[in-house]
Design a protein around this motif. Structure first.
Motif, PDB file in Angstrom:
ATOM      1  N   ALA A   1      -4.430   9.167   5.199  1.00 39.27           N
ATOM      2  CA  ALA A   1      -4.174   7.844   4.632  1.00 39.27           C
ATOM      3  C   ALA A   1      -2.845   7.282   5.120  1.00 39.27           C
ATOM      4  CB  ALA A   1      -4.194   7.918   3.110  1.00 39.27           C
ATOM      5  N   LEU A   2      -1.835   8.128   5.199  1.00 44.88           N
ATOM      6  CA  LEU A   2      -0.528   7.677   5.674  1.00 44.88           C
ATOM      7  C   LEU A   2      -0.598   7.260   7.138  1.00 44.88           C
ATOM      8  CD1 LEU A   2       1.738  10.418   4.061  1.00 44.88           C
ATOM      9  CD2 LEU A   2       1.569   8.017   3.376  1.00 44.88           C
ATOM     10  N   THR A   3      -1.292   8.043   7.945  1.00 42.97           N
ATOM     11  CA  THR A   3      -1.418   7.733   9.369  1.00 42.97           C
ATOM     12  C   THR A   3      -2.130   6.403   9.572  1.00 42.97           C
ATOM     13  OG1 THR A   3      -1.437  10.091   9.934  1.00 42.97           O
ATOM     14  CG2 THR A   3      -2.311   8.565  11.576  1.00 42.97           C
ATOM     15  N   ALA A   4      -3.195   6.177   8.806  1.00 40.99           N
ATOM     16  CA  ALA A   4      -3.921   4.906   8.910  1.00 40.99           C
ATOM     17  C   ALA A   4      -3.031   3.732   8.518  1.00 40.99           C
ATOM     18  CB  ALA A   4      -5.167   4.947   8.028  1.00 40.99           C
ATOM     19  N   GLY A   5      -2.203   3.933   7.497  1.00 41.15           N
ATOM     20  CA  GLY A   5      -1.330   2.862   7.043  1.00 41.15           C
ATOM     21  C   GLY A   5      -0.239   2.513   8.036  1.00 41.15           C
ATOM     22  N   LEU A   6       0.133   3.463   8.911  1.00 39.63           N
ATOM     23  CA  LEU A   6       1.181   3.231   9.898  1.00 39.63           C
ATOM     24  C   LEU A   6       0.628   2.833  11.256  1.00 39.63           C
ATOM     25  CD1 LEU A   6       3.593   6.219   9.126  1.00 39.63           C
ATOM     26  CD2 LEU A   6       3.769   3.855   8.329  1.00 39.63           C
ATOM     27  N   LYS A   7      -0.679   2.684  11.356  1.00 37.25           N
ATOM     28  CA  LYS A   7      -1.305   2.358  12.636  1.00 37.25           C
ATOM     29  C   LYS A   7      -0.745   1.049  13.191  1.00 37.25           C
ATOM     30  CE  LYS A   7      -5.821   1.861  14.853  1.00 37.25           C
ATOM     31  NZ  LYS A   7      -7.291   1.851  14.643  1.00 37.25           N
ATOM     32  N   GLY A   8      -0.370   1.100  14.456  1.00 33.70           N
ATOM     33  CA  GLY A   8       0.161  -0.088  15.109  1.00 33.70           C
ATOM     34  C   GLY A   8       1.631  -0.332  14.869  1.00 33.70           C
ATOM     35  N   SER A   9       2.285   0.538  14.094  1.00 38.26           N
ATOM     36  CA  SER A   9       3.697   0.330  13.770  1.00 38.26           C
ATOM     37  C   SER A   9       4.641   0.954  14.792  1.00 38.26           C
ATOM     38  CB  SER A   9       4.004   0.921  12.392  1.00 38.26           C
ATOM     39  OG  SER A   9       3.904   2.347  12.424  1.00 38.26           O
ATOM     40  N   GLY A  10       4.099   1.820  15.659  1.00 37.66           N
ATOM     41  CA  GLY A  10       4.950   2.553  16.579  1.00 37.66           C
ATOM     42  C   GLY A  10       5.564   3.789  15.961  1.00 37.66           C
ATOM     43  N   LEU A  11       5.196   4.092  14.711  1.00 39.66           N
ATOM     44  CA  LEU A  11       5.735   5.247  14.007  1.00 39.66           C
ATOM     45  C   LEU A  11       4.644   6.278  13.775  1.00 39.66           C
ATOM     46  CD1 LEU A  11       7.905   3.418  11.314  1.00 39.66           C
ATOM     47  CD2 LEU A  11       8.605   4.229  13.577  1.00 39.66           C
ATOM     48  N   THR A  12       5.058   7.535  13.696  1.00 40.12           N
ATOM     49  CA  THR A  12       4.128   8.616  13.385  1.00 40.12           C
ATOM     50  C   THR A  12       4.665   9.403  12.198  1.00 40.12           C
ATOM     51  OG1 THR A  12       5.225  10.178  14.901  1.00 40.12           O
ATOM     52  CG2 THR A  12       3.418   8.821  15.794  1.00 40.12           C
TER      53      THR A  12
END
Length: 261
Positions: free
Chosen positions: A191-202
């Motif tokens: 869920a966290l990874t999906a929420g950060l998609k496209g942000s340039g962050l992992t």
């Protein structure tokens, strides 16, 4: 496999996002009592702050870099220049969240704005608590002056039921003690990874801790911290390795030599 993140017994409202655990708030309110071990933001909030429409409330901070209100139509927050003093103002009745950040730590407060002389009624939590009890066998909770909630989070269903409960006024972060199954942490990571998609962050787990990495703008960094808070339950250690790139200051056309060469 069970993973036990740090429990929420400490009464400081700040959550750590890298660096040494330092106290950021001066002891101006009774809830700000002592240092907090390394934490990361997640439901529930750290503090619930009552406000009144049209009235101001001041809090002296020992350090602060920035604050952000989720819905400034309900309340506003301003750091007074040169003073580390936080000015909170109620705008209209309702609830919103306040994100505070300083020296690698962040906290989330709930701002509850009521009409003059009429505090906002607490959000009902009986049904969400009953649902959490059903989804999390063995859940123990107490109410009143010494509120607490203790449970093992063994399934995604339990995690989601807790997330729904902890969005209400039922508990503060320091009143929880949660134990997570590794599979539930993995689901939370998705869920966290999906929420950060496209942000340039992992984001990744190191044991029970989260590692946030990448390069982004100040706005992107704030959005990432909000996302970590909204998608997570309880507290886990967070190491914030984000590189925040700030735009260069605009050239001053009125400064001799600034342009025209």
């Amino acid at each position: 496999m069970r993973v036990r993140p740090p429990v929420s017994h400490s009464r400081s409202p700040w959550r750590r996002a890298g660096g040494r655990a330092l106290s950021l708030l001066a002891p101006l309110v009774a809830l700000l009592l002592c240092l907090l071990p390394p934490r990361a933001a997640a439901w529930p909030v750290d503090l619930a702050m009552p406000l009144e429409v049209g009235k101001e409330r001041f809090h002296k901070l020992s350090a602060v870099e920035w604050v952000e209100v989720e819905d400034p139509s309900i309340a506003t927050a301003e750091v007074l220049a040169g003073s580390n003093e936080l000015l909170l103002t109620g705008v209209k009745p309702g609830r919103t969240l306040l994100l505070l950040y300083a020296e690698g730590k962040f906290a989330v407060w709930r701002l509850s704005v009521g009409a003059p002389g009429r505090p906002l009624e607490p959000e009902p939590s009986a049904e969400p608590l009953a649902a959490a009890r059903k989804a999390c066998p063995g859940l123990k909770s107490t109410e009143g002056a010494e509120r607490s909630l203790t449970t093992a989070v063994n399934t995604g269903r339990c995690r989601e039921a807790l997330r729904t409960l902890l969005k209400t006024d039922a508990f503060l972060a320091r009143e929880l003690e949660l134990t997570f199954e590794m599979t539930v942490l993995q689901e939370q990571l998705v869920a966290l990874t999906a929420g950060l998609k496209g942000s340039g962050l992992t984001v990744s787990y190191h044991g029970a801790g989260l590692l946030l990495e990448g390069t982004t703008s100040p706005e992107g960094h704030r959005r990432a911290l909000w996302e970590l808070f909204r998608q997570s339950v309880g507290r886990v250690a967070l190491e914030d390795r984000v590189t925040v790139q700030r735009p260069p200051p605009p050239e001053d056309a009125g400064t001799p030599g600034a342009s025209g060469r």
